[in-house]
Scaffold this active site. Structure first.
Site, PDB file in Angstrom:
ATOM      1  N   HIS A   1       0.844  -1.193   0.000  1.00  0.00           N
ATOM      2  CA  HIS A   1       0.000   0.000   0.000  1.00  0.00           C
ATOM      3  C   HIS A   1       0.878   1.241   0.000  1.00  0.00           C
ATOM      4  O   HIS A   1       1.726   1.414   0.867  1.00  0.00           O
ATOM      5  CB  HIS A   1      -0.908   0.016   1.243  1.00  0.00           C
ATOM      6  CG  HIS A   1      -2.175  -0.752   1.056  1.00  0.00           C
ATOM      7  ND1 HIS A   1      -3.326  -0.441   1.726  1.00  0.00           N
ATOM      8  CD2 HIS A   1      -2.460  -1.822   0.276  1.00  0.00           C
ATOM      9  CE1 HIS A   1      -4.292  -1.278   1.366  1.00  0.00           C
ATOM     10  NE2 HIS A   1      -3.780  -2.138   0.486  1.00  0.00           N
TER      11      HIS A   1
ATOM     12  N   TYR B   1      -9.428   5.833   7.543  1.00  0.00           N
ATOM     13  CA  TYR B   1      -9.679   6.118   8.961  1.00  0.00           C
ATOM     14  C   TYR B   1     -10.669   7.277   8.993  1.00  0.00           C
ATOM     15  O   TYR B   1     -10.386   8.338   8.414  1.00  0.00           O
ATOM     16  CB  TYR B   1      -8.404   6.553   9.673  1.00  0.00           C
ATOM     17  CG  TYR B   1      -7.308   5.507   9.780  1.00  0.00           C
ATOM     18  CD1 TYR B   1      -6.464   5.238   8.705  1.00  0.00           C
ATOM     19  CD2 TYR B   1      -7.122   4.795  10.962  1.00  0.00           C
ATOM     20  CE1 TYR B   1      -5.449   4.292   8.808  1.00  0.00           C
ATOM     21  CE2 TYR B   1      -6.101   3.842  11.076  1.00  0.00           C
ATOM     22  CZ  TYR B   1      -5.280   3.601   9.997  1.00  0.00           C
ATOM     23  OH  TYR B   1      -4.270   2.671  10.096  1.00  0.00           O
TER      24      TYR B   1
ATOM     25  N   PRO C   1      -4.723   0.648  18.493  1.00  0.00           N
ATOM     26  CA  PRO C   1      -4.420   0.183  17.129  1.00  0.00           C
ATOM     27  C   PRO C   1      -4.566   1.251  16.040  1.00  0.00           C
ATOM     28  O   PRO C   1      -4.278   0.997  14.883  1.00  0.00           O
ATOM     29  CB  PRO C   1      -5.417  -0.960  16.915  1.00  0.00           C
ATOM     30  CG  PRO C   1      -6.445  -0.812  17.948  1.00  0.00           C
ATOM     31  CD  PRO C   1      -5.848  -0.059  19.084  1.00  0.00           C
TER      32      PRO C   1
ATOM     33  N   LYS D   1       0.598   0.184  14.945  1.00  0.00           N
ATOM     34  CA  LYS D   1       1.967   0.101  15.468  1.00  0.00           C
ATOM     35  C   LYS D   1       2.249  -1.133  16.325  1.00  0.00           C
ATOM     36  O   LYS D   1       3.411  -1.511  16.496  1.00  0.00           O
ATOM     37  CB  LYS D   1       2.282   1.351  16.305  1.00  0.00           C
ATOM     38  CG  LYS D   1       2.372   2.628  15.530  1.00  0.00           C
ATOM     39  CD  LYS D   1       3.516   2.625  14.530  1.00  0.00           C
ATOM     40  CE  LYS D   1       3.076   3.172  13.191  1.00  0.00           C
ATOM     41  NZ  LYS D   1       3.775   2.614  12.038  1.00  0.00           N
TER      42      LYS D   1
ATOM     43  N   TYR E   1       3.692   6.619   9.961  1.00  0.00           N
ATOM     44  CA  TYR E   1       2.835   5.501   9.559  1.00  0.00           C
ATOM     45  C   TYR E   1       3.668   4.359   8.959  1.00  0.00           C
ATOM     46  O   TYR E   1       3.439   3.197   9.256  1.00  0.00           O
ATOM     47  CB  TYR E   1       1.794   5.970   8.535  1.00  0.00           C
ATOM     48  CG  TYR E   1       0.640   5.006   8.356  1.00  0.00           C
ATOM     49  CD1 TYR E   1       0.582   4.146   7.266  1.00  0.00           C
ATOM     50  CD2 TYR E   1      -0.390   4.951   9.289  1.00  0.00           C
ATOM     51  CE1 TYR E   1      -0.470   3.255   7.106  1.00  0.00           C
ATOM     52  CE2 TYR E   1      -1.458   4.062   9.142  1.00  0.00           C
ATOM     53  CZ  TYR E   1      -1.484   3.218   8.054  1.00  0.00           C
ATOM     54  OH  TYR E   1      -2.532   2.337   7.901  1.00  0.00           O
TER      55      TYR E   1
HETATM   56  P1  FAS Z   1       0.891 -11.448  21.645  1.00  0.00           P
HETATM   57  O1  FAS Z   1      -0.126 -11.057  22.667  1.00  0.00           O
HETATM   58  O2  FAS Z   1       0.506 -11.506  20.206  1.00  0.00           O
HETATM   59  O3  FAS Z   1       1.508 -12.877  22.000  1.00  0.00           O
HETATM   60  C1  FAS Z   1       1.755 -13.220  23.338  1.00  0.00           C
HETATM   61  C2  FAS Z   1       1.734 -14.730  23.418  1.00  0.00           C
HETATM   62  O4  FAS Z   1       2.072 -15.117  24.754  1.00  0.00           O
HETATM   63  C3  FAS Z   1       0.331 -15.292  23.138  1.00  0.00           C
HETATM   64  O5  FAS Z   1       0.403 -16.336  22.189  1.00  0.00           O
HETATM   65  C4  FAS Z   1      -0.120 -15.789  24.499  1.00  0.00           C
HETATM   66  O6  FAS Z   1      -0.962 -16.928  24.415  1.00  0.00           O
HETATM   67  C5  FAS Z   1       1.196 -16.129  25.170  1.00  0.00           C
HETATM   68  N1  FAS Z   1       1.107 -16.124  26.626  1.00  0.00           N
HETATM   69  C6  FAS Z   1       0.410 -15.292  27.414  1.00  0.00           C
HETATM   70  N2  FAS Z   1       0.514 -15.666  28.705  1.00  0.00           N
HETATM   71  C7  FAS Z   1       1.323 -16.766  28.724  1.00  0.00           C
HETATM   72  C8  FAS Z   1       1.805 -17.621  29.755  1.00  0.00           C
HETATM   73  N3  FAS Z   1       1.441 -17.441  31.021  1.00  0.00           N
HETATM   74  N4  FAS Z   1       2.606 -18.648  29.402  1.00  0.00           N
HETATM   75  C9  FAS Z   1       2.967 -18.846  28.105  1.00  0.00           C
HETATM   76  N5  FAS Z   1       2.530 -18.089  27.080  1.00  0.00           N
HETATM   77  C10 FAS Z   1       1.710 -17.054  27.402  1.00  0.00           C
HETATM   78  N6  FAS Z   1      -1.663  -4.236  16.427  1.00  0.00           N
HETATM   79  C11 FAS Z   1      -1.598  -3.637  15.219  1.00  0.00           C
HETATM   80  O7  FAS Z   1      -0.511  -3.242  14.789  1.00  0.00           O
HETATM   81  N7  FAS Z   1      -2.742  -3.463  14.484  1.00  0.00           N
HETATM   82  C12 FAS Z   1      -3.954  -3.927  14.928  1.00  0.00           C
HETATM   83  O8  FAS Z   1      -4.946  -3.782  14.251  1.00  0.00           O
HETATM   84  C13 FAS Z   1      -4.055  -4.570  16.167  1.00  0.00           C
HETATM   85  N8  FAS Z   1      -5.246  -5.072  16.620  1.00  0.00           N
HETATM   86  C14 FAS Z   1      -5.289  -5.705  17.834  1.00  0.00           C
HETATM   87  C15 FAS Z   1      -6.494  -6.251  18.333  1.00  0.00           C
HETATM   88  C16 FAS Z   1      -6.534  -6.891  19.582  1.00  0.00           C
HETATM   89  C17 FAS Z   1      -7.828  -7.490  20.081  1.00  0.00           C
HETATM   90  C18 FAS Z   1      -5.367  -6.970  20.363  1.00  0.00           C
HETATM   91  C19 FAS Z   1      -5.402  -7.630  21.726  1.00  0.00           C
HETATM   92  C20 FAS Z   1      -4.174  -6.444  19.879  1.00  0.00           C
HETATM   93  C21 FAS Z   1      -4.128  -5.821  18.607  1.00  0.00           C
HETATM   94  N9  FAS Z   1      -2.944  -5.307  18.082  1.00  0.00           N
HETATM   95  C22 FAS Z   1      -2.859  -4.701  16.888  1.00  0.00           C
HETATM   96  C23 FAS Z   1      -1.740  -5.426  18.804  1.00  0.00           C
HETATM   97  C24 FAS Z   1      -1.222  -6.839  18.596  1.00  0.00           C
HETATM   98  O9  FAS Z   1      -1.167  -7.109  17.224  1.00  0.00           O
HETATM   99  C25 FAS Z   1       0.083  -6.934  19.303  1.00  0.00           C
HETATM  100  O10 FAS Z   1       0.859  -5.766  19.157  1.00  0.00           O
HETATM  101  C26 FAS Z   1       0.879  -8.124  18.874  1.00  0.00           C
HETATM  102  O11 FAS Z   1       0.082  -9.265  19.038  1.00  0.00           O
HETATM  103  C27 FAS Z   1       2.129  -8.157  19.747  1.00  0.00           C
HETATM  104  O12 FAS Z   1       2.698  -9.390  19.604  1.00  0.00           O
HETATM  105  P2  FAS Z   1       3.334 -10.127  20.900  1.00  0.00           P
HETATM  106  O13 FAS Z   1       4.141  -9.131  21.651  1.00  0.00           O
HETATM  107  O14 FAS Z   1       3.949 -11.357  20.364  1.00  0.00           O
HETATM  108  O15 FAS Z   1       2.105 -10.433  21.853  1.00  0.00           O
HETATM  109  C1  PHB Z   2      -6.318  -4.063  10.507  1.00  0.00           C
HETATM  110  O1  PHB Z   2      -6.351  -4.273   9.279  1.00  0.00           O
HETATM  111  O2  PHB Z   2      -6.643  -4.918  11.358  1.00  0.00           O
HETATM  112  C2  PHB Z   2      -5.844  -2.706  11.005  1.00  0.00           C
HETATM  113  C3  PHB Z   2      -5.238  -1.839  10.106  1.00  0.00           C
HETATM  114  C4  PHB Z   2      -4.794  -0.605  10.563  1.00  0.00           C
HETATM  115  C5  PHB Z   2      -4.963  -0.265  11.891  1.00  0.00           C
HETATM  116  C6  PHB Z   2      -5.566  -1.143  12.789  1.00  0.00           C
HETATM  117  C7  PHB Z   2      -6.015  -2.375  12.334  1.00  0.00           C
HETATM  118  O3  PHB Z   2      -4.538   0.948  12.326  1.00  0.00           O
END
Ligand code: FAS
Ligand code: PHB
Length: 389
Positions: free
Chosen positions: A72, A200, A292, A296, A384
């Protein structure tokens, strides 16, 4: 069992780090609380910075991303009246890749066996011990049997709710937090996107985001009060709200269809500093959370992993003890700038319950300024696509 590094969490941060260390011959093991299917079932990020793409390229795991990911060159801000396009490619020379976090995690997971990266799934009761010593250990329960991992370093990649950050004695770090008065209701559907780039929108009814996973799978969000329950939001109600908030042009192009995933995520800004205590390093959501809005979260996890891998490789392969000591300051320098960007874009694009006419006027003035200023658009664009490492 004895390894050099025990990684807690097999999300994107844990698997990226595990592969980078394994590729350098550093013995590591990843402990994951959930099953592989559960981890893949979490629908999260969708936009990858070149930093994240670069790590997958470095690992030679970018083939599917290059084949299926969508490059993009820009994104759009809408305010009910107009669409302001931010041409990130023209302004920064960089682009972003639309490729779901689920797919990144799948690519990393599928490479574990052939590359000899050990991941223990369904590891219960993970606990960290002696993190202030240079002989820490991690215990966990697998199939009812308690096991212990002795190691030299532990890296907490266990997300916001994991045990790593909580293992740091109170008073040994500072929490910085802002909880937002709304969440994002996200819907995933196998319908074509309403626009070829992200939109957005800040509308009188609230925030909306039109995103996608491919040319046939769309991802949309609207902000809702934190008190809302997803079961109160039928697909039709979500589609109606999106059509109103994204503006008339986008609304004409929205294709409706049944949701394959629908959930509400709370929004917060959070940083724990420092991101290292003794023999424990924190990466990704274990150390920080961003709303989100700026896409980032996943990308910050990737830059933490870039710095952590560099420090651990220098420590284990070049006996450079200073590398680990410098990790937290290096990672936090980039984290804080992304926290600022995510917070500021959230402020600009959402209607806060306590906002009055003045705050709304400030939002309109800022969008007006962005619409007419190359300097303002360049600032948005370089944040971005991701600031330099
Ligand atoms: P993660 O949370 O992905 O991974 C952590 C891992 O540790 C998980 O697999 C978990 O099961 C494991 N874990 C937890 N407790 C444990 C324990 N006691 N023992 C062993 N393992 C354990 N970011 C964006 O950039 N764009 C988005 O649109 C976006 N949307 C999101 C929506 C939601 C609902 C959430 C919660 C987050 C969103 N994020 C988004 C942020 C998200 O993408 C995180 O930044 C990303 O998952 C970070 O990756 P990790 O640090 O690996 O953490
Ligand atoms: C998504 O595609 O899930 C998405 C993209 C951009 C954002 C947040 C979520 O800022």
């Amino acid at each position: 069992m004895i390894v050099q590094v025990c990684i807690i969490g097999a999300g994107p941060a844990g698997l990226l780090l595990g592969h980078l260390l394994r590729a350098e011959g550093i013995e590591c093991l990843v402990l994951e609380r959930q099953s592989p299917d559960y981890v893949l079932g979490r629908i999260r990020a969708g936009v990858l910075e070149e930093v994240t793409v670069g790590l997958m390229e470095r690992l030679g795991l970018d083939a599917r991303m290059k084949a299926e990911g969508l490059p993009h060159d820009g994104f759009n801000l809408a305010d009910g009246e107009r669409l302001i396009r931010i041409d990130v490619k023209e302004l920064t020379g960089k682009d972003v890749t639309v490729y779901g976090q689920t797919e990144v995690t799948r690519d990393l997971m599928e490479a574990c066996e052939e590359r000899g990266l050990q991941v223990v799934y369904d590891a219960g009761d993970v606990a960290l011990h002696d993190i202030e010593s240079d002989r820490p250990s991690v215990t966990f329960v697998k199939d009812g049997i308690e096991q212990r991992i002795d190691c030299r370093m532990i890296v907490g990649c266990d997300g916001f709710h994991g045990p790593s950050r909580k293992a740091i004695p109170s008073g040994m770090g500072t929490e910085y937090e802002r909880v937002y008065p709304f969440g994002w209701l996200g819907i995933l559907a196998d319908v074509p996107p309403c626009n070829h780039e992200l939109i957005y929108a800040n509308h009188a009814r609230g925030f909306a985001l039109a995103s996608m996973r491919s040319d046939t799978r769309s991802r949309y969000y609207i902000d809702v009060p934190v008190t809302e329950k997803v079961e109160d939001w039928s697909d039709e109600r979500v589609w109606d709200e999106l059509a109103l908030r994204l503006g008339p042009d986008a609304a004409l192009n929205i294709t409706r269809g049944p949701s394959i995933e629908k959930s509400i995520a709370p929004l917060r800004s959070f940083v724990f500093a420092p991101m290292r205590h003794g023999s424990l390093m924190l990466c990704g959501d274990a150390g920080h959370i961003v709303p989100p809005t700026g896409a980032k979260g996943l990308n910050l996890a990737a830059s933490d992993v870039h710095y952590a891998a560099d420090a651990l490789i220098r420590f284990f392969k070049r006996d450079d003890a200073d590398a680990i000591a410098g990790y937290s300051d290096t990672a936090l320098a980039r984290v804080w700038k992304a926290e600022r960007f995510s917070w500021s874009l959230t402020r600009l694009m959402h209607r806060f319950p306590d906002d009055g006419p003045f705050e709304r006027a400030m939002q309109m003035a800022e969008l007006d300024y962005i619409a007419g200023s190359r300097a303002a658009q360049t600032s948005l664009a370089e944040n971005y696509v991701g600031l330099p490492l």
